[in-house]
Design a protein around this motif. Sequence first.
Motif, mmCIF file in Angstrom:
data_model
loop_
_atom_site.group_PDB
_atom_site.id
_atom_site.type_symbol
_atom_site.label_atom_id
_atom_site.label_comp_id
_atom_site.label_asym_id
_atom_site.label_seq_id
_atom_site.Cartn_x
_atom_site.Cartn_y
_atom_site.Cartn_z
ATOM 1 N N VAL A 58 -9.309 -38.788 46.265
ATOM 2 C CA VAL A 58 -9.575 -38.275 47.865
ATOM 3 C C VAL A 58 -8.972 -37.204 47.693
ATOM 4 C CG1 VAL A 58 -9.266 -39.016 49.931
ATOM 5 C CG2 VAL A 58 -9.299 -40.344 48.260
ATOM 6 N N SER A 59 -7.495 -36.409 47.462
ATOM 7 C CA SER A 59 -7.170 -35.713 47.381
ATOM 8 C C SER A 59 -7.895 -34.708 46.824
ATOM 9 C CB SER A 59 -5.877 -35.261 46.581
ATOM 10 O OG SER A 59 -4.448 -36.165 47.609
ATOM 11 N N ARG B 84 -5.754 -40.859 52.078
ATOM 12 C CA ARG B 84 -5.607 -39.531 51.964
ATOM 13 C C ARG B 84 -4.730 -39.112 50.361
ATOM 14 N NH1 ARG B 84 -5.784 -35.407 50.975
ATOM 15 N NH2 ARG B 84 -5.862 -33.273 52.103
ATOM 16 N N ARG B 85 -4.041 -39.886 50.370
ATOM 17 C CA ARG B 85 -3.135 -39.681 49.626
ATOM 18 C C ARG B 85 -3.579 -40.136 48.049
ATOM 19 N NH1 ARG B 85 1.238 -41.374 52.220
ATOM 20 N NH2 ARG B 85 0.911 -43.609 51.087
ATOM 21 N N CYS C 47 -5.073 -44.938 55.806
ATOM 22 C CA CYS C 47 -5.244 -43.863 55.900
ATOM 23 C C CYS C 47 -4.697 -43.418 55.761
ATOM 24 C CB CYS C 47 -5.319 -43.868 57.600
ATOM 25 S SG CYS C 47 -6.407 -44.915 58.585
ATOM 26 N N TYR D 50 -10.847 -33.459 48.493
ATOM 27 C CA TYR D 50 -10.847 -32.387 49.859
ATOM 28 C C TYR D 50 -10.489 -31.192 49.522
ATOM 29 C CZ TYR D 50 -9.651 -35.566 54.010
ATOM 30 O OH TYR D 50 -9.404 -36.040 55.438
ATOM 31 N N THR E 170 -11.353 -40.466 57.136
ATOM 32 C CA THR E 170 -11.329 -39.747 57.132
ATOM 33 C C THR E 170 -11.071 -38.840 58.260
ATOM 34 O OG1 THR E 170 -13.212 -38.296 56.447
ATOM 35 C CG2 THR E 170 -11.840 -38.654 54.551
ATOM 36 N N LEU F 177 -14.166 -32.696 56.927
ATOM 37 C CA LEU F 177 -13.302 -32.410 56.598
ATOM 38 C C LEU F 177 -12.203 -31.177 57.026
ATOM 39 C CD1 LEU F 177 -13.958 -34.144 53.606
ATOM 40 C CD2 LEU F 177 -13.124 -35.070 55.158
ATOM 41 N N LEU G 181 -8.660 -39.635 60.694
ATOM 42 C CA LEU G 181 -8.231 -38.308 60.659
ATOM 43 C C LEU G 181 -8.841 -37.481 60.884
ATOM 44 C CD1 LEU G 181 -6.824 -39.139 56.702
ATOM 45 C CD2 LEU G 181 -5.687 -39.606 59.033
ATOM 46 N N THR G 182 -9.550 -37.061 61.317
ATOM 47 C CA THR G 182 -9.670 -35.544 61.416
ATOM 48 C C THR G 182 -9.972 -35.309 63.230
ATOM 49 O OG1 THR G 182 -11.140 -35.578 59.887
ATOM 50 C CG2 THR G 182 -12.198 -33.978 61.665
#
Length: 218
Positions: A195-196, A190-191, A186, A199, A169, A114, A172-173
């Motif tokens: 999930v936030s 992420r938002r 996605c 992170y 994730t 992450l 995104l990574t």
Amino acid sequence: MDGKLYIGTRRYSSWSMRGWLLVKLAGLAVEETVIPLQGGDTPAIRAVSPNGLVPYLEHRGAKIWESLAIAEYCAEFQPKFWPAERVARAHARAISAEMHAGFRALRMAMPMNLGRDFAGLGQTPESLADIARVDRIFTQTMKEFGDGGPFLFGETFNAADAMFAPVVTRFLTYGAPVSEAAAAYCAAVRRQELVSMWYELAAQEPVAWRQAKYEDLA
Ligand SMILES: N[C@@H](CCC(=O)N[C@@H](CS)C(=O)NCC(=O)O)C(=O)O
């Protein structure tokens, strides 16, 4: 507190992320214990978990390992866990089971991290085939059941979204090549609040917990 949830290093442990999201969505009051992953076969995990893996949940006398079993256990406490409608619910369970059992090439080629930007890495014919299949799952599920999104089954981030969140994730990574609809999904995942939070907690982990195995990919 009604029990304990054992998880691994948040930065790397994709299965732990699923377990944690599921437990949070269900609102179970459990103490969280993070065990730093040692790159496989971690003694401290073997000491507590029946299958030697995390996530592992103990809750009011129940002992549950395997993330899909944790999902079904959590569903007993949260009616919105799976979609209310029978056909949608069957689909949510099918794609979650497919996630639980498969996509090994993607998981091996693109380990969850992450904290890094590994754009362009990990693309093998096999991982790209897995990515294409996940993309189809996202787009077809949203088209058939998504009702305008932003999540797989509409407005509510449910158990199926939790099962796929660690894959998101990775996309995104690693800057995985995905369709516009999958990319929008996605971004929504992420938002998402939990999930936030995951992170943010991952970013606070000690640097000493980092493993070359998951960091030195470039
Ligand atoms: N099928 C299991 C997979 C769990 C798993 O592989 N967890 C990894 C961490 S992501 C683990 O505990 N590995 C042991 C270790 O690294 O010591 C599940 O669904 O929960």
